[in-house]
Design a protein around this motif. Structure first.
Motif, PDB file in Angstrom:
ATOM      1  N   ASN A  93      -3.132  30.908  46.417  1.00  0.00           N
ATOM      2  CA  ASN A  93      -1.759  30.391  46.399  1.00  0.00           C
ATOM      3  C   ASN A  93      -1.682  29.018  45.736  1.00  0.00           C
ATOM      4  N   LYS A  94      -2.239  28.968  44.532  1.00  0.00           N
ATOM      5  CA  LYS A  94      -2.200  27.754  43.725  1.00  0.00           C
ATOM      6  C   LYS A  94      -1.388  28.022  42.460  1.00  0.00           C
ATOM      7  N   TYR A  95      -0.757  27.005  41.944  1.00  0.00           N
ATOM      8  CA  TYR A  95       0.003  27.063  40.702  1.00  0.00           C
ATOM      9  C   TYR A  95       1.214  27.993  40.797  1.00  0.00           C
ATOM     10  N   PRO A  96       2.247  27.571  41.568  1.00  0.00           N
ATOM     11  CA  PRO A  96       3.464  28.389  41.637  1.00  0.00           C
ATOM     12  C   PRO A  96       4.104  28.488  40.246  1.00  0.00           C
ATOM     13  N   ILE A  97       4.646  29.661  39.956  1.00  0.00           N
ATOM     14  CA  ILE A  97       5.222  29.907  38.624  1.00  0.00           C
ATOM     15  C   ILE A  97       6.590  30.574  38.744  1.00  0.00           C
ATOM     16  N   ASP A  98       7.366  30.150  39.739  1.00  0.00           N
ATOM     17  CA  ASP A  98       8.654  30.784  40.030  1.00  0.00           C
ATOM     18  C   ASP A  98       9.847  30.098  39.387  1.00  0.00           C
ATOM     19  N   THR A  99       9.674  28.907  38.868  1.00  0.00           N
ATOM     20  CA  THR A  99      10.767  28.170  38.231  1.00  0.00           C
ATOM     21  C   THR A  99      10.247  27.545  36.935  1.00  0.00           C
ATOM     22  N   PRO A 100      11.135  27.186  36.024  1.00  0.00           N
ATOM     23  CA  PRO A 100      10.672  26.512  34.807  1.00  0.00           C
ATOM     24  C   PRO A 100       9.862  25.243  35.106  1.00  0.00           C
ATOM     25  N   GLU A 101      10.290  24.483  36.096  1.00  0.00           N
ATOM     26  CA  GLU A 101       9.576  23.246  36.452  1.00  0.00           C
ATOM     27  C   GLU A 101       8.174  23.549  36.953  1.00  0.00           C
ATOM     28  N   HIS A 102       8.042  24.583  37.796  1.00  0.00           N
ATOM     29  CA  HIS A 102       6.726  24.950  38.306  1.00  0.00           C
ATOM     30  C   HIS A 102       5.839  25.498  37.192  1.00  0.00           C
ATOM     31  N   VAL A 103       6.404  26.223  36.266  1.00  0.00           N
ATOM     32  CA  VAL A 103       5.630  26.749  35.139  1.00  0.00           C
ATOM     33  C   VAL A 103       5.055  25.590  34.320  1.00  0.00           C
ATOM     34  N   ARG A 104       5.880  24.612  34.006  1.00  0.00           N
ATOM     35  CA  ARG A 104       5.402  23.449  33.244  1.00  0.00           C
ATOM     36  C   ARG A 104       4.309  22.711  34.006  1.00  0.00           C
ATOM     37  N   ALA A 105       4.521  22.512  35.300  1.00  0.00           N
ATOM     38  CA  ALA A 105       3.530  21.806  36.118  1.00  0.00           C
ATOM     39  C   ALA A 105       2.226  22.605  36.204  1.00  0.00           C
ATOM     40  N   ALA A 106       2.333  23.919  36.409  1.00  0.00           N
ATOM     41  CA  ALA A 106       1.137  24.756  36.508  1.00  0.00           C
ATOM     42  C   ALA A 106       0.322  24.669  35.222  1.00  0.00           C
ATOM     43  N   TRP A 107       0.995  24.727  34.078  1.00  0.00           N
ATOM     44  CA  TRP A 107       0.307  24.642  32.787  1.00  0.00           C
ATOM     45  C   TRP A 107      -0.392  23.293  32.638  1.00  0.00           C
ATOM     46  N   SER A 108       0.304  22.244  33.018  1.00  0.00           N
ATOM     47  CA  SER A 108      -0.285  20.916  32.924  1.00  0.00           C
ATOM     48  C   SER A 108      -1.522  20.801  33.823  1.00  0.00           C
ATOM     49  N   TYR A 109      -1.407  21.247  35.066  1.00  0.00           N
ATOM     50  CA  TYR A 109      -2.516  21.124  36.021  1.00  0.00           C
ATOM     51  C   TYR A 109      -3.728  21.952  35.616  1.00  0.00           C
ATOM     52  N   ILE A 110      -3.536  23.200  35.203  1.00  0.00           N
ATOM     53  CA  ILE A 110      -4.696  24.035  34.879  1.00  0.00           C
ATOM     54  C   ILE A 110      -5.387  23.555  33.618  1.00  0.00           C
ATOM     55  N   ASN A 111      -4.700  22.776  32.801  1.00  0.00           N
ATOM     56  CA  ASN A 111      -5.316  22.231  31.599  1.00  0.00           C
ATOM     57  C   ASN A 111      -5.999  20.887  31.827  1.00  0.00           C
ATOM     58  N   HIS A 112      -6.022  20.410  33.057  1.00  0.00           N
ATOM     59  CA  HIS A 112      -6.828  19.238  33.408  1.00  0.00           C
ATOM     60  C   HIS A 112      -8.243  19.740  33.676  1.00  0.00           C
ATOM     61  N   LYS A 113      -9.222  19.118  33.074  1.00  0.00           N
ATOM     62  CA  LYS A 113     -10.604  19.579  33.193  1.00  0.00           C
ATOM     63  C   LYS A 113     -11.070  19.662  34.644  1.00  0.00           C
ATOM     64  N   ASP A 114     -10.698  18.694  35.479  1.00  0.00           N
ATOM     65  CA  ASP A 114     -11.160  18.714  36.867  1.00  0.00           C
ATOM     66  C   ASP A 114     -10.573  19.893  37.639  1.00  0.00           C
ATOM     67  N   ASN A 115      -9.361  20.306  37.334  1.00  0.00           N
ATOM     68  CA  ASN A 115      -8.763  21.462  38.003  1.00  0.00           C
ATOM     69  C   ASN A 115      -9.376  22.761  37.482  1.00  0.00           C
ATOM     70  N   ALA A 116      -9.502  22.890  36.193  1.00  0.00           N
ATOM     71  CA  ALA A 116     -10.079  24.099  35.604  1.00  0.00           C
ATOM     72  C   ALA A 116     -11.536  24.273  36.020  1.00  0.00           C
ATOM     73  N   ALA A 117     -12.244  23.176  36.253  1.00  0.00           N
ATOM     74  CA  ALA A 117     -13.659  23.241  36.628  1.00  0.00           C
ATOM     75  C   ALA A 117     -13.879  23.915  37.986  1.00  0.00           C
ATOM     76  N   LYS A 118     -12.838  24.056  38.765  1.00  0.00           N
ATOM     77  CA  LYS A 118     -12.960  24.701  40.076  1.00  0.00           C
ATOM     78  C   LYS A 118     -12.976  26.220  39.975  1.00  0.00           C
ATOM     79  N   TYR A 119     -12.803  26.731  38.762  1.00  0.00           N
ATOM     80  CA  TYR A 119     -12.781  28.170  38.493  1.00  0.00           C
ATOM     81  C   TYR A 119     -13.797  28.499  37.415  1.00  0.00           C
ATOM     82  N   ASP A 120     -14.223  29.752  37.364  1.00  0.00           N
ATOM     83  CA  ASP A 120     -15.054  30.132  36.222  1.00  0.00           C
ATOM     84  C   ASP A 120     -14.129  30.475  35.050  1.00  0.00           C
ATOM     85  N   ALA A 121     -14.713  30.644  33.884  1.00  0.00           N
ATOM     86  CA  ALA A 121     -13.921  30.813  32.656  1.00  0.00           C
ATOM     87  C   ALA A 121     -12.994  32.023  32.721  1.00  0.00           C
TER      88      ALA A 121
END
Length: 85
Positions: free
Chosen positions: A33-61
């Motif tokens: 339940n990470k990165y809500p994508i239900d509104t335009p604002e949440h979509v923009r925020a989710a994209w920004s967060y997952i493109n931060h190296k420290d956030n993406a590093a918590k997942y495999d490729a």
């Protein structure tokens, strides 16, 4: 909550917190339940967060790929322009 077969459960996350904070919405990471994508604002925020190296590093490729694809689909649905990788 149904487990997402493509994304592993993270020990550092409590999925109930995401649902409590955002309600019954679609998440790019449906397992945790990470990165809500239900509104335009949440979509923009989710994209920004997952493109931060420290956030993406918590997942495999492959997990990052699934999350980004879900965010792209939500962006299209909500008519949001996001930067490509």
């Amino acid at each position: 909550m149904t487990k997402d077969p493509k994304i592993d459960r993270r020990d550092d996350v409590r999925p109930s917190e995401g649902q409590h904070k955002y309600g019954d919405v679609d998440f790019a990471d449906r397992t945790n339940n990470k990165y809500p994508i239900d509104t335009p604002e949440h979509v923009r925020a989710a994209w920004s967060y997952i493109n931060h190296k420290d956030n993406a590093a918590k997942y495999d490729a492959s997990e990052v790929k699934v999350i980004k694809e879900r965010i792209r689909q939500a962006a299209k649905k909500h008519h949001v322009d996001i930067d490509s990788d």
